[in-house]
Design an enzyme around this catalytic site. Structure first.
Site, mmCIF file in Angstrom:
data_model
loop_
_atom_site.group_PDB
_atom_site.id
_atom_site.type_symbol
_atom_site.label_atom_id
_atom_site.label_comp_id
_atom_site.label_asym_id
_atom_site.label_seq_id
_atom_site.Cartn_x
_atom_site.Cartn_y
_atom_site.Cartn_z
ATOM 1 N N LYS A 21 0.854 -1.205 0.000
ATOM 2 C CA LYS A 21 0.000 0.000 0.000
ATOM 3 C C LYS A 21 0.883 1.246 0.000
ATOM 4 C CE LYS A 21 -1.757 1.633 4.051
ATOM 5 N NZ LYS A 21 -1.538 3.048 4.375
ATOM 6 N N ARG A 90 -4.769 10.857 4.187
ATOM 7 C CA ARG A 90 -3.570 11.654 4.504
ATOM 8 C C ARG A 90 -2.586 11.595 3.324
ATOM 9 N NH1 ARG A 90 0.306 14.475 7.594
ATOM 10 N NH2 ARG A 90 2.325 13.584 7.094
ATOM 11 N N CYS A 114 -5.360 12.494 12.862
ATOM 12 C CA CYS A 114 -5.904 11.120 12.793
ATOM 13 C C CYS A 114 -5.586 10.438 14.137
ATOM 14 C CB CYS A 114 -5.287 10.355 11.637
ATOM 15 S SG CYS A 114 -3.630 9.836 11.990
ATOM 16 N N ARG A 119 -0.796 15.239 12.475
ATOM 17 C CA ARG A 119 -0.075 14.807 11.270
ATOM 18 C C ARG A 119 0.342 16.054 10.480
ATOM 19 N NH1 ARG A 119 -1.243 9.360 10.095
ATOM 20 N NH2 ARG A 119 0.545 9.362 8.702
ATOM 21 N N PRO A 120 1.312 16.859 10.957
ATOM 22 C CA PRO A 120 1.696 18.099 10.270
ATOM 23 C C PRO A 120 2.337 17.814 8.915
ATOM 24 C CG PRO A 120 3.253 17.596 12.006
ATOM 25 C CD PRO A 120 2.155 16.593 12.118
ATOM 26 N N ILE A 121 2.391 18.858 8.070
ATOM 27 C CA ILE A 121 3.090 18.710 6.776
ATOM 28 C C ILE A 121 4.119 19.827 6.610
ATOM 29 C CG2 ILE A 121 1.189 17.482 5.608
ATOM 30 C CD1 ILE A 121 0.486 20.145 4.233
ATOM 31 N N ASP A 122 4.604 20.344 7.739
ATOM 32 C CA ASP A 122 5.562 21.464 7.674
ATOM 33 C C ASP A 122 6.840 21.100 6.913
ATOM 34 O OD1 ASP A 122 5.772 19.763 9.986
ATOM 35 O OD2 ASP A 122 7.482 20.969 10.597
ATOM 36 N N ASP A 301 4.549 0.979 12.288
ATOM 37 C CA ASP A 301 3.283 0.352 11.880
ATOM 38 C C ASP A 301 3.105 -1.038 12.463
ATOM 39 O OD1 ASP A 301 3.269 1.804 8.529
ATOM 40 O OD2 ASP A 301 2.829 2.619 10.509
HETATM 41 C C1 EPZ Z 1 4.078 7.118 6.280
HETATM 42 O O1 EPZ Z 1 3.284 8.161 6.841
HETATM 43 C C2 EPZ Z 1 3.176 5.886 6.215
HETATM 44 N N1 EPZ Z 1 2.024 6.171 5.347
HETATM 45 C C3 EPZ Z 1 2.692 5.532 7.624
HETATM 46 O O2 EPZ Z 1 1.938 4.331 7.516
HETATM 47 C C4 EPZ Z 1 3.914 5.252 8.497
HETATM 48 O O3 EPZ Z 1 3.468 4.983 9.811
HETATM 49 C C5 EPZ Z 1 4.829 6.487 8.491
HETATM 50 O O4 EPZ Z 1 5.199 6.819 7.125
HETATM 51 C C6 EPZ Z 1 6.116 6.249 9.285
HETATM 52 O O5 EPZ Z 1 6.817 5.180 8.753
HETATM 53 C C7 EPZ Z 1 2.179 6.069 4.010
HETATM 54 O O6 EPZ Z 1 3.256 5.766 3.505
HETATM 55 C C8 EPZ Z 1 0.970 6.329 3.172
HETATM 56 P P1 EPZ Z 1 6.105 10.607 8.217
HETATM 57 P P2 EPZ Z 1 3.829 9.694 6.798
HETATM 58 O O7 EPZ Z 1 5.944 11.835 7.397
HETATM 59 O O8 EPZ Z 1 4.540 9.932 5.529
HETATM 60 C C9 EPZ Z 1 6.210 13.913 11.607
HETATM 61 C C10 EPZ Z 1 0.054 2.979 7.763
HETATM 62 O O9 EPZ Z 1 -0.377 2.397 8.753
HETATM 63 N N2 EPZ Z 1 6.118 14.871 10.489
HETATM 64 O O10 EPZ Z 1 7.348 9.783 8.076
HETATM 65 O O11 EPZ Z 1 2.695 10.565 7.172
HETATM 66 C C11 EPZ Z 1 4.917 13.117 11.789
HETATM 67 O O12 EPZ Z 1 4.004 13.847 12.590
HETATM 68 C C12 EPZ Z 1 0.536 4.414 7.844
HETATM 69 O O13 EPZ Z 1 0.184 2.444 6.615
HETATM 70 C C13 EPZ Z 1 6.237 16.236 10.755
HETATM 71 O O14 EPZ Z 1 6.411 16.651 11.901
HETATM 72 O O15 EPZ Z 1 4.871 9.642 8.011
HETATM 73 C C14 EPZ Z 1 5.404 11.863 12.454
HETATM 74 O O16 EPZ Z 1 5.547 12.086 13.848
HETATM 75 C C15 EPZ Z 1 0.254 4.984 9.222
HETATM 76 N N3 EPZ Z 1 6.131 17.113 9.726
HETATM 77 C C16 EPZ Z 1 6.781 11.640 11.844
HETATM 78 O O17 EPZ Z 1 7.183 12.904 11.286
HETATM 79 C C17 EPZ Z 1 5.932 16.697 8.419
HETATM 80 O O18 EPZ Z 1 5.857 17.543 7.507
HETATM 81 C C18 EPZ Z 1 6.779 10.596 10.740
HETATM 82 O O19 EPZ Z 1 5.891 11.034 9.754
HETATM 83 C C19 EPZ Z 1 5.801 15.308 8.173
HETATM 84 C C20 EPZ Z 1 5.907 14.413 9.221
#
Ligand code: EPZ
Length: 415
Positions: A21, A90, A114, A119-122, A301
């Site tokens: 996925k 997301r 969620c 879930r920030p995107i900064d 995960d």
């Molecule tokens: C991906 O999410 C996966 N989703 C998640 O799987 C997975 O848990 C996660 O990576 C970590 O491995 C997909 O690939 C679709 P991140 P993503 O950006 O990209 C913080 C599942 O069950 N952050 O690596 O959203 C964030 O809050 C899902 O399949 C910022 O602060 O994860 C988190 O604490 C759940 N600012 C950490 O980084 C940002 O701009 C990791 O987030 C982006 C993220």
């Protein structure tokens, strides 16, 4: 829908893992980088994938999906993402990079939170700004206007998976060269890079850095998505938790090194073959602590599944999640089964537990699968409500469990 789970003495047999996925979602977003036809194989038939199809259609793409193969055609016409689809998924944030890189403008609803916490995107936005993107916020939407993205040197403050994917796609069609440092290196990102290169993108990776030379036009590609390492880990932990010898077909052992190391420490025997794993759980499970982190550390995960597995361990074990520190919403539900668990300063402490079935409510995708597996370990019957979370990320989960001998079924919730 609700899941009915009955105590199951052991699992046995073979299960075939579906496509990933978390690789398929960014790869589908990357089809926006070309107007030529893309054929993508081994795509799992999931709710999150179908929402992504809806998103691509809204933006001008024509989609054909059968037997896990999707054909994407048509011109990218519009960069406005409907709020309800962004709220639902997301991962829809992943279209920002391709849209801005192709159209130079777009309007995106701000993402919601969620069950895993904020879930920030900064990190995504900081990288896009470094490439020349600017936006204003109006009524919960980010409006990007007239800009041609340019190559930039970007150092991520945290190796965010989504931000790395977004910026790799943005850089692929930006003008000039980009260097992305302190980036994520998850196998799903490597798969995305393989797809982008098949489209003609120029990407070099070294450690946690990527160098991308942008090109104005990318071509179509015919590509097969990697197996889902989190689904594989879910079934491996189901076998370890419930007991019984299980063979996982189609998994890539290299993607699961952190899990395999911890499982072996707990006493599980694992025979690794080319792309299969044979799991032989021990009579007595040793308690083992885990701390999740960016790949190749233990994946966040799988921490809810590890928590359920540790309920059978003879002693105390601990879980800390460095990625989503609040990812313990499932604990109160498992306690209703009799799980001896307690959260102390964001560390989950787990003791050996005797579980007895009751009604549970799933709160997110991986918690849903963890509760179902706990239901197989518990005496009697366990009903898991809010199964919609499960359908987001596991293809035919109940069918695969039943094939392994699990006593599970689904039924409609009576109104
Ligand atoms: C991906 O999410 C996966 N989703 C998640 O799987 C997975 O848990 C996660 O990576 C970590 O491995 C997909 O690939 C679709 P991140 P993503 O950006 O990209 C913080 C599942 O069950 N952050 O690596 O959203 C964030 O809050 C899902 O399949 C910022 O602060 O994860 C988190 O604490 C759940 N600012 C950490 O980084 C940002 O701009 C990791 O987030 C982006 C993220």
């Amino acid at each position: 829908m609700l899941g009915l789970c009955f105590h199951t003495k052991k699992l046995s047999g073979r299960v075939k893992i579906s496509g990933s996925k978390n690789a398929a979602l960014p790869i589908l977003a990357a089809t926006l980088l070309t107007d030529e036809k893309c054929v993508i194989r081994n795509v799992p038939d999931l709710e999150d994938v179908r929402i992504t199809f809806a998103l691509l259609r809204k933006m001008g793409k024509r989609i054909k999906f059968e037997n896990n193969t999707v054909e994407v055609k048509g011109r990218l016409r519009n960069g406005a993402l409907p709020e309800k689809l962004v709220r639902k998924l997301r991962a829809s944030v992943l279209v920002m990079g391709p849209v801005l890189s192709r159209l130079g403008e777009g309007s995106f609803a701000l993402p919601g939170g969620c069950a895993l916490g904020e879930r920030p995107i900064d990190i995504h936005l900081k990288g896009l700004k470094a490439m020349g993107a600017s936006y204003s916020v109006l009524r919960g939407r980010m409006l990007f206007r007239n800009q041609r993205l340019k190559g930039a040197h970007i150092k991520l403050s945290f190796p965010s998976v989504g931000a790395t994917e977004n910026l790799l796609m943005a850089a692929s069609c930006a003008s000039g060269v980009s260097l992305i440092e302190n980036a994520a290196v998850e196998p799903e990102i490597i798969d995305l890079c393989r797809f982008l290169k098949a489209m003609g993108a120029s990407i070099k990776s070294a450690g946690s850095s990527y160098t991308v030379s942008g090109s104005p036009v990318l071509g179509g590609a015919d590509f097969t998505v990697m197996p889902d390492r989190i689904e594989a880990g879910t079934f491996i932990l189901a076998a370890a938790a419930v007991g019984g010898k299980v063979r996982i077909d189609g998994a890539e052992p290299d993607h699961l090194k952190a899990l395999i190391k911890k499982l072996k420490a707990s006493g599980v025997k694992i025979n690794e073959k080319a792309n299969s794993l044979i799991i032989i759980p021990p009579k007595i499970t040793k308690p083992i602590n885990i701390i999740t982190g960016p790949y190749p550390e233990f994946p966040t995960d799988l921490q809810p599944l590890w928590a359920v597995y540790m309920l059978r361990a003879a002693g105390v074990s601990r879980i800390k999640d460095k990625i989503f520190p609040a990812r313990f919403m499932y604990v109160d539900e498992l306690k209703r089964l009799g799980a001896a668990m307690a959260l102390k300063n964001a560390v989950l402490v787990i003791n050996k537990s005797i579980l007895s079935g009751t009604n549970l409510r799933a709160c997110d995708l991986r918690a849903a699968s963890a509760m179902i597996i706990a239901g197989l370990m518990a005496d009697g019957q366990t009903r898991v409500y809010e199964l919609r979370h499960l359908f987001r990320g596991y293809e035919n989960f109940f069918g695969k469990l039943r094939k392994l001998g699990a006593n599970v079924s689904m039924e409609k919730v009576k109104k």
